[in-house]
Write an enzyme that holds these catalytic residues in place. Structure first.
Site, PDB file in Angstrom:
ATOM      1  N   GLU A 224       6.594  -1.240  -0.360  1.00  0.00           N
ATOM      2  CA  GLU A 224       5.397  -0.547  -0.826  1.00  0.00           C
ATOM      3  C   GLU A 224       4.321  -1.535  -1.281  1.00  0.00           C
ATOM      4  O   GLU A 224       3.150  -1.391  -0.961  1.00  0.00           O
ATOM      5  CB  GLU A 224       5.757   0.392  -1.977  1.00  0.00           C
ATOM      6  N   ASP A 228       0.636  -1.995   0.422  1.00  0.00           N
ATOM      7  CA  ASP A 228      -0.597  -1.777  -0.335  1.00  0.00           C
ATOM      8  C   ASP A 228      -1.557  -2.959  -0.209  1.00  0.00           C
ATOM      9  O   ASP A 228      -2.740  -2.786   0.097  1.00  0.00           O
ATOM     10  CB  ASP A 228      -0.273  -1.539  -1.816  1.00  0.00           C
ATOM     11  N   SER A 456       0.386   6.146   0.882  1.00  0.00           N
ATOM     12  CA  SER A 456       0.383   4.802   0.308  1.00  0.00           C
ATOM     13  C   SER A 456      -0.123   3.782   1.315  1.00  0.00           C
ATOM     14  O   SER A 456      -0.265   2.610   0.988  1.00  0.00           O
ATOM     15  CB  SER A 456       1.783   4.411  -0.183  1.00  0.00           C
TER      16      SER A 456
END
Length: 550
Positions: A224, A228, A456
Site C-alpha cells: 500500500e 501510494d 488507494s
C-alpha cells in the site's frame, strides 16, 4: 494484485510490546469558535470571493479556537504531578510521551493487557478534556492478487504514465519541486523502498525525483505504501514528495500535522472505516463515534484553513462498506470516514474497457508490457473488476455543503431510483467528489513490477494531478490551492469539458459480491454529479486553460 481499502485482521495494539519505550498520548481539549472558522473557510475557498486564497496562519487559527490558558495549565499541572516532562501544549490539544506504566497509572487503567483501553479522566478535568487517543485496534491494509479477466471486456493492461497523460490531458511541464504532495499512512504501517520509486520513474521516463521527506518510520516496505507514493509521483511528475507515517489513528495524525511548521501542499490518505463504527478502532470514553468524527472534522477544518488540500479514497466496498460486506438489511449503507468528510476531496475509482485504439508508446513500461488506451471510463463495479468503489452520503450532517448543493440536488431530483430514505441521509455531504483510474495500477514491490487495484490508487493519482493546478494558482495568485472542493464544483458548473462525466456504474456491491435488492444498498451513476463517480475525472489541461482565461 488488488489493494484493499481497509480490513480488520487482528485486534493487535499498534504500539511496541516493549513496555520500556515511551509512547505518544494525545489529549483533546474542548474548542471554541468552530462556527467562526467554518464561515471563514467558506469565504476564502470560494473562487468568486475577493478573499479567495487568503489562508489563515497557524497562530490566527490557534488564537480563534484554543480554550482559556488556565484550562490548558490545569491539564499540564496534572501531567507534571506524575513527573511527565515531555509535554507539547498545542492549545486545544496536548501531546506527551511517557512510559506505558506511567500512562496506565495516570489514567487509572487497571487491565494488564498491552492495549491501553479503559482510561479514566479525573473528575476536575472533565469539563476541559474531551477524549484521549493513545492506542487503537490495528486495521491492516492488505493486498490480493489482481483478479484479471473478471470480465472479458475489462482492460487489464497497465495504467502507465503515458496512459494517464492521454486520459487526463496532463501537461508535459515539470513541476521542479514547486509543489509538495504527501502520502499519509497510519498505525505504523511499513513504508517504501526508494529504489522501487526510482524504478517506476525510470519505467515511465520521468524525472528521477526520489529525495522524499520522511516523517515517522520507513523501515521496510508495504504494498500500500509503495502504491501510494509511486502513483502520486507518476501523476505529479517532479513534485516534491513526502511520506508521513503516523503511529495512531485519524485524530493523532491531524494534531501532529497541523502543529508542524513545515507541511506539504497536498496530502493523500487511502484509509477509512465506517463513520458510525469509529469506536471499534479507538477507545471511546464518554464520547461516541459521531463525536469522534466531529472532532476529526474540526481538525481537518484547521488543516484546510492553512492552505493544505486533503485528498481521501472513497473506499473499496461500495456503499455498504467493509462493515456490511454480507449485505445485511440492518445496516445497508455505511458511509466511510474520512472519505465522507466535508473538508476532504473524496476520490472514487474508474476502469476502462478493452478497445482497438493504438498509441505510439515510448516509455519502457508501456512498450514492454502494454498499457491501456481507451478514454471510455466507467465506474469501478464488482462485475467488471471484482470490487466496488465507495460512495454515498454522510450520516451526521443535516445540510449538504453549499459548494456541492446544486450538483447534489440535481442528482436527487433527477428521477433516478434512490435507496429507501431510511437507508441514507439525503441532506448529508455526498461523496465522492471526483474519480480516477483504480485498476491495473503499476507498482514496483521490492524490485518486481506488479499491478494493483483500489481507490488507494485513484486517490494518490488525483493528488498528483492537483499539483499542476496548485502550481498555476501559486504562479498567478501566489497562494496555495488549499480547500479545492468549491473551486472544482464551480468549474464543473461553468466548463462543459473540464471533467469527463462517468455515466455508467453503480455501488450497491462490495468486494464479496452484489446485494440482491440493488438500489436499497447503493446508488447508480447518471449524467452529471452522482455519488458513484462524483463530478467525473479531471481534464487537467482544460481546467488549467479555464483558470487562465477566468
Amino acid at each position: 494484485m488488488r489493494t484493499l481499502f481497509l480490513i480488520f485482521i487482528n485486534f493487535i495494539s499498534v504500539f511496541s510490546k516493549n513496555s520500556n519505550s515511551d509512547i505518544p498520548v494525545f489529549i483533546a481539549l474542548h474548542q471554541r469558535n468552530i462556527d467562526v472558522l467554518e464561515s471563514t473557510l467558506l469565504d476564502i475557498s470560494n473562487p468568486l470571493s475577493a478573499n479567495y486564497g487568503k489562508w489563515m496562519t497557524y497562530q490566527e487559527i490557534s488564537n480563534t479556537i484554543n480554550p482559556p490558558i488556565t484550562d490548558q495549565q490545569n491539564v499540564i499541572g496534572w501531567l507534571e504531578s506524575y513527573n511527565i516532562s515531555n509535554i507539547n501544549n498545542y492549545g486545544d490539544s496536548i501531546k506527551f510521551t511517557a512510559k506505558r506504566e506511567t500512562v496506565k497509572e495516570l489514567f487509572k487503567i487497571k487491565n494488564n493487557e498491552l492495549r491501553l483501553f479503559g482510561y479514566i479522566i479525573p473528575e476536575h478535568l472533565r469539563y476541559i478534556i474531551e477524549f484521549v487517543e493513545m492506542d487503537s485496534i490495528k486495521i491492516n491494509k492488505i493486498s490480493k492478487i489482481n483478479r484479471k479477466n473478471v470480465h472479458e471486456t475489462t482492460d487489464d493492461r497497465y495504467f502507465g504514465k503515458e496512459s494517464l497523460v492521454y486520459l487526463y490531458n496532463v501537461p508535459s511541464d515539470k513541476l521542479n519541486n514547486a509543489v509538495s504532495a504527501a502520502s499519509i499512512e497510519y498505525q505504523g504501517l511499513a513504508g517504501f523502498y526508494v529504489s522501487d520509486l526510482t524504478l517506476l520513474q525510470e519505467a515511465n521516463n520521468q524525472s528521477i525525483n526520489n529525495k522524499t521527506v520522511i516523517i515517522g518510520d520507513n523501515d521496510y516496505y508495504d504494498t500500500e505504501s509503495e502504491l501510494d507514493i509511486q502513483l502520486m509521483s507518476q501523476a505529479g511528475n517532479d513534485a516534491k514528495l513526502w511520506f508521513w507515517d503516523s503511529p495512531n489513528w485519524l485524530y493523532s495524525f491531524a494534531i501532529d500535522f497541523f502543529n508542524s511548521e513545515d507541511i506539504p501542499d497536498i496530502i493523500s490518505m487511502s484509509w477509512g472505516w465506517a463513520e458510525d463504527d469509529q469506536c471499534n478502532i479507538i477507545d471511546c470514553i464518554n464520547i461516541t463515534s459521531q463525536q469522534y468524527v466531529k472532532r476529526v472534522n474540526n481538525e481537518y477544518l484547521k488543516i484546510t484553513l492553512r492552505g493544505t488540500t486533503i485528498v481521501v479514497a472513497s473506499g473499496d466496498a461500495g456503499a455498504p462498506g467493509r462493515t456490511n460486506e454480507e449485505c445485511s438489511s440492518n445496516r445497508p449503507i455505511n458511509p466511510v470516514f474520512p472519505g465522507s468528510s466535508p473538508y476532504v476531496l473524496s476520490v472514487g475509482a474508474t476502469y476502462v474497457p478493452l478497445d482497438n485504439t493504438t498509441l505510439n508508446f515510448t516509455t519502457p513500461i508501456c512498450r514492454n508490457n502494454a498499457c491501456i488506451t481507451s478514454k471510455n471510463e466507467k465506474s469501478i463495479q464488482y462485475n467488471s473488476v471484482g470490487w466496488t468503489a465507495g460512495g454515498g452520503f454522510d450520516i451526521y450532517h443535516n445540510s449538504t455543503p453549499v459548494w456541492q448543493k446544486e450538483a447534489v440536488d440535481a442528482y436527487l431530483n433527477s428521477g433516478t431510483k434512490l435507496p429507501n430514505e431510511k437507508n441514507f441521509n439525503r441532506n448529508g455531504r455526498a461523496y465522492p467528489d471526483v474519480s480516477a483510474v483504480g485498476h491495473s495500477c503499476p507498482v514496483y514491490i521490492d524490485g518486481t513490477l506488479i499491478t494493483a487495484d483500489g481507490t488507494s490508487c485513484s486517490s494518490p493519482v488525483v493528488a498528483g494531478l492537483l499539483t499542476y493546478i496548485n502550481k498555476l494558482v501559486w504562479d498567478t495568485k501566489k497562494t496555495k490551492l488549499g480547500f479545492v472542493n468549491p473551486l472544482l464544483y464551480h468549474i464543473h458548473s461553468k466548463c462543459d469539458d473540464c471533467f469527463q462525466d462517468i455515466t455508467e456504474g453503480y455501488n450497491w456491491c462490495t468486494e464479496d459480491g452484489c446485494c440482491e435488492n440493488t438500489t436499497d444498498y447503493g446508488f447508480k451513476a447518471i449524467k452529471g454529479y452522482d455519488p458513484v463517480s462524483g463530478l467525473g475525472t479531471l481534464n487537467v489541461g482544460r481546467i488549467l486553460d479555464f483558470l487562465k482565461s477566468n
